[in-house]
Design an enzyme around this catalytic site. Structure first.
Site, PDB file in Angstrom:
ATOM      1  N   GLU A 137      85.778  78.349 -16.758  1.00 55.50           N
ATOM      2  CA  GLU A 137      84.363  77.775 -16.954  1.00 55.50           C
ATOM      3  C   GLU A 137      84.265  77.717 -14.939  1.00 55.50           C
ATOM      4  OE1 GLU A 137      82.894  75.017 -19.355  1.00 55.50           O
ATOM      5  OE2 GLU A 137      83.680  75.919 -20.973  1.00 55.50           O
ATOM      6  N   GLU A 139      88.109  71.666 -23.768  1.00 53.15           N
ATOM      7  CA  GLU A 139      87.749  70.192 -22.923  1.00 53.15           C
ATOM      8  C   GLU A 139      88.416  69.195 -23.525  1.00 53.15           C
ATOM      9  OE1 GLU A 139      84.253  70.303 -20.307  1.00 53.15           O
ATOM     10  OE2 GLU A 139      84.938  71.903 -19.144  1.00 53.15           O
TER      11      GLU A 139
HETATM   12  N1  LIG Z   1      77.963  70.151 -17.635  1.00 56.99           N
HETATM   13  N2  LIG Z   1      78.331  71.281 -17.894  1.00 56.99           N
HETATM   14  C1  LIG Z   1      78.457  73.114 -17.705  1.00 56.99           C
HETATM   15  C2  LIG Z   1      79.318  73.428 -18.822  1.00 56.99           C
HETATM   16  C3  LIG Z   1      78.987  72.814 -20.323  1.00 56.99           C
HETATM   17  O1  LIG Z   1      78.322  73.559 -20.497  1.00 56.99           O
HETATM   18  C4  LIG Z   1      80.342  73.814 -20.795  1.00 56.99           C
HETATM   19  O2  LIG Z   1      79.957  73.672 -22.421  1.00 56.99           O
HETATM   20  C5  LIG Z   1      81.830  72.683 -21.063  1.00 56.99           C
HETATM   21  O3  LIG Z   1      83.144  73.677 -21.162  1.00 56.99           O
HETATM   22  C6  LIG Z   1      81.809  72.317 -19.668  1.00 56.99           C
HETATM   23  O4  LIG Z   1      81.447  71.171 -19.393  1.00 56.99           O
HETATM   24  C7  LIG Z   1      81.075  72.367 -18.901  1.00 56.99           C
END
Ligand SMILES: N#[N+]C[C@@H]1[C@@H](O)[C@H](O)[C@@H](O)[C@@H]2O[C@H]12
Length: 446
Positions: A350, A167
């Site tokens: 995810e 991300e």
């Molecule tokens: N907020 N939220 C949950 C989740 C976060 O915990 C993850 O680390 C990220 O990759 C993505 O943003 C999603």
């Protein structure tokens, strides 16, 4: 909605990230990350006092956690490596004890017939590199390439699916523009630079993998499909800006070698003209792309919001993080990806939600009906996309455990397994029991 069905070899798993679950961030010679600094700074951390010092104590409970994954029936497990455990200064000396943890994790997963999917960067840049400018320093691409080479040479073959970045949009929007995430900068001129260097780093890591690796590598992006609130030209333009900023800013350079034109309008004088060589570096052949999907956004032209594009709340269920439950958005974005970028294999790397989970029942059960409903609808959404010809290869539920939800701390519970953070007791929720059935029947139970 057609009957739910999945390819015979569909890869069902779950996902986590190092700083969110491991704890022991400085154990065995590890160097601190920017999240170690950020979570300990009450001026920056929204959930003051919630740090990754213990989290789910996974660093000390890895073997029993993998046994729990096996008991749940997981076929795969997506985890991330804490860069600073392996390279305490971010570059240079390898910390053998830190690398050994990930070798043990991978070997334990394989021994339990669970495929490891390894993410190299899930936001926890070594603090020592942040002291050298972090992602603002153009050298960061080579720092990342050197780190990636260490991991590929240690684990490739046992790990057969690698992810460079998780991300990049969140890293730059949260860490460099709005300051809600580490390293906590708020600078319109920094965001495009950090974003571009992240993507250069991605490109360099893929180049290194093509030199030393023998399996598959990809990029993970969070995609939030944008829908215009009305059919007005103003809402259409606002929606295009929002889509360019959040979605196409990363996939276009990675897949097409170009940035969306809207970014020059959005950033104005803060948008540099990037060298053509950089765009060729960023656009590397990928074996797959990972899609993180949580929600959609309905957009209207609204000058009171960044990008002159504001959200329009819907008459729908919303999660604890304020996200609309909209499974159709997952189908739509998967079809959009195929139409825009072609037939590349995709993984849902995810998908999940934070809901208020009632306290454990008398019998110890954790009933999470909203998450059960959310998951069933999103499984069906993936099946719909596959029925439309999208090559979706697997699904990693976010998340295996309740964990540190970054600056929101431990209050937002995304896990299918409940964690009692006082005792570290793990309790599979009803959603985990559903997931086990889905995996065992490859979705036929739905
Ligand atoms: N907020 N939220 C949950 C989740 C976060 O915990 C993850 O680390 C990220 O990759 C993505 O943003 C999603």
């Amino acid at each position: 909605m057609t009957r739910v069905s999945f390819p015979a070899d569909f890869l069902w798993g779950a996902a986590t990230a190092a700083y969110q679950i491991e704890g022991s961030p400085l154990a065995d010679g590890a160097g601190p990350s920017i999240w170690q600094r950020f979570s300990h700074d009450p001026r920056l951390m929204a959930a003051k006092g919630d740090t990754g010092d213990v989290a789910c104590d996974h660093y000390n409970r890895m073997e029993s956690d993998v046994a729990l994954m096996k008991a749940l029936g997981l076929k795969a497990y997506r985890f991330s490596v804490a860069w600073g455990r392996v390279l305490p200064q971010g570059t240079g000396r390898v910390n053998a004890a830190g690398l050994a943890f990930y070798e043990r994790l991978v070997d334990t997963l394989i021994a339990h017939d669970i495929e490891p999917l390894c993410t190299l960067f899930h936001w926890d840049m070594p603090a020592a590199l942040d002291d050298r400018g972090g992602w603002l320093n153009p050298d960061s691409a080579e720092w990342f390439a050197d780190y990636a080479r260490v991991m590929f040479q240690a684990l490739d073959g046992r790990v057969k699916k690698w992810v460079t970045l998780n991300e990049p949009w969140v890293v730059t929007d949260g860490g460099y523009l709005h300051g809600a995430l580490a390293p906590g900068h708020r600078n319109m001129f920094e965001a495009p630079i950090a974003s571009h260097n992240l993507m250069r780093a991605h490109g360099r890591a893929v180049q290194v993998y093509r030199e030393v690796g023998a399996h598959q590598i990809g990029l993970v992006v969070n995609i939030e499909p944008k829908y215009p609130a009305t059919d007005s030209a103003a809402d259409a333009a606002a929606t295009a800006r929002a889509d360019a900023y959040m979605n196409r800013q990363y996939l276009d350079p990675a897949m097409l070698g170009t940035y969306p034109d809207e970014l020059r309008e959005i950033f104005g004088e803060a948008w540099p003209e990037w060298p053509t060589d950089d765009m060729a570096l960023i656009r590397q052949r990928l074996d797959f792309v990972g899609i993180n999907y949580y929600t959609r956004n309905v957009v209207t032209a609204d000058a009171s919001w960044p990008l002159n594009a504001g959200p329009v709340r819907q008459d729908a269920t919303y999660t604890e993080t304020g996200w609309e439950v909209y499974p159709q958005g997952l189908t739509d974005l998967l079809v959009w990806f195929k139409d825009r970028y072609g037939d590349l294999p995709l993984y849902i790397t995810e998908n999940g939600a934070a809901f208020y989970d009632p306290p454990q029942a008398e019998d110890g059960a954790v009933h999470d009906p909203l998450r059960v409903s959310y998951l069933k609808k999103h499984f069906a959404a993936v099946s719909d996309a596959i029925a439309q010809g999208v090559d979706v290869r697997g699904y990693m539920l976010w998340s295996l455990f309740d964990n540190l939800e970054w600056s929101l701390g431990y209050s937002k519970r995304f896990g299918m397994v409940h964690v009692n953070f006082a005792t570290q007791e793990r309790t599979p929720k009803d959603s985990a029991k559903l997931y086990s059935q889905v995996i065992a029947t490859n979705g036929a139970v739905l």
